[in-house]
Design a protein around this motif. Structure first.
Motif, PDB file in Angstrom:
ATOM      1  N   HIS A 144       0.826  -1.209   0.000  1.00 61.56           N
ATOM      2  CA  HIS A 144       0.000   0.000   0.000  1.00 61.56           C
ATOM      3  C   HIS A 144       0.864   1.265   0.000  1.00 61.56           C
ATOM      4  O   HIS A 144       0.491   2.283  -0.578  1.00 61.56           O
ATOM      5  N   GLN A 145       2.018   1.180   0.627  1.00 58.56           N
ATOM      6  CA  GLN A 145       2.914   2.338   0.723  1.00 58.56           C
ATOM      7  C   GLN A 145       3.758   2.539  -0.536  1.00 58.56           C
ATOM      8  O   GLN A 145       4.220   3.650  -0.792  1.00 58.56           O
ATOM      9  N   ALA A 146       3.982   1.481  -1.325  1.00 59.99           N
ATOM     10  CA  ALA A 146       4.930   1.569  -2.435  1.00 59.99           C
ATOM     11  C   ALA A 146       4.288   1.415  -3.813  1.00 59.99           C
ATOM     12  O   ALA A 146       4.657   2.131  -4.754  1.00 59.99           O
ATOM     13  N   VAL A 147       3.362   0.500  -3.959  1.00 59.38           N
ATOM     14  CA  VAL A 147       2.787   0.198  -5.271  1.00 59.38           C
ATOM     15  C   VAL A 147       1.883   1.345  -5.722  1.00 59.38           C
ATOM     16  O   VAL A 147       1.026   1.804  -4.978  1.00 59.38           O
ATOM     17  N   GLY A 148       2.124   1.769  -6.950  1.00 58.54           N
ATOM     18  CA  GLY A 148       1.345   2.860  -7.509  1.00 58.54           C
ATOM     19  C   GLY A 148       2.000   4.213  -7.332  1.00 58.54           C
ATOM     20  O   GLY A 148       1.605   5.177  -7.972  1.00 58.54           O
ATOM     21  N   THR A 149       2.984   4.292  -6.436  1.00 62.32           N
ATOM     22  CA  THR A 149       3.718   5.547  -6.267  1.00 62.32           C
ATOM     23  C   THR A 149       5.177   5.370  -6.660  1.00 62.32           C
ATOM     24  O   THR A 149       5.697   6.128  -7.459  1.00 62.32           O
ATOM     25  N   MET A 150       5.834   4.382  -6.113  1.00 65.89           N
ATOM     26  CA  MET A 150       7.248   4.133  -6.409  1.00 65.89           C
ATOM     27  C   MET A 150       7.466   2.874  -7.253  1.00 65.89           C
ATOM     28  O   MET A 150       8.500   2.719  -7.875  1.00 65.89           O
ATOM     29  N   VAL A 151       6.490   1.983  -7.246  1.00 64.52           N
ATOM     30  CA  VAL A 151       6.588   0.708  -7.959  1.00 64.52           C
ATOM     31  C   VAL A 151       5.343   0.563  -8.835  1.00 64.52           C
ATOM     32  O   VAL A 151       4.229   0.831  -8.367  1.00 64.52           O
ATOM     33  N   PHE A 152       5.532   0.150 -10.085  1.00 60.51           N
ATOM     34  CA  PHE A 152       4.383  -0.057 -10.968  1.00 60.51           C
ATOM     35  C   PHE A 152       3.551  -1.239 -10.491  1.00 60.51           C
ATOM     36  O   PHE A 152       4.100  -2.278 -10.117  1.00 60.51           O
ATOM     37  N   PRO A 153       2.220  -1.096 -10.490  1.00 62.34           N
ATOM     38  CA  PRO A 153       1.355  -2.222 -10.117  1.00 62.34           C
ATOM     39  C   PRO A 153       1.500  -3.360 -11.132  1.00 62.34           C
ATOM     40  O   PRO A 153       1.680  -3.122 -12.319  1.00 62.34           O
ATOM     41  N   GLN A 154       1.439  -4.580 -10.637  1.00 70.14           N
ATOM     42  CA  GLN A 154       1.499  -5.766 -11.490  1.00 70.14           C
ATOM     43  C   GLN A 154       0.421  -6.741 -11.044  1.00 70.14           C
ATOM     44  O   GLN A 154       0.024  -6.740  -9.885  1.00 70.14           O
TER      45      GLN A 154
END
Length: 81
Positions: free
Chosen positions: A36-46
């Protein structure tokens, strides 16, 4: 039931995050909290499951934090598997 803080790194993110968890939380819910803290902001969703590693061991998502021996301020590595 005991709240603890862990340090978490999601592969592809530059930040080490401090995440509050409970010793009765499942590894799957911990993975979600970290993602929740990283995906979509720093990491592309997969569209793949997320794995959690503790001391170089891939944890079973059904296990609890207390059962796998995660202690306060341990570092968890999280990544798509």
């Amino acid at each position: 039931m005991s709240a603890i803080f862990i340090r978490a790194v999601f592969d592809g993110d530059l930040m080490v995050r401090l995440i509050p968890i409970d010793d009765t939380d499942s590894v799957a819910s911990v993975a979600e909290a970290i993602a929740h803290q990283a995906v979509g902001t720093m990491v592309f969703p997969q569209d793949r499951p997320i794995g959690v590693w503790h001391d170089e061991n891939l944890l079973d998502p059904k296990d609890t934090v207390g059962a796998v021996g995660i202690a306060p301020m341990d570092v968890l590595r999280v990544a798509y598997v």
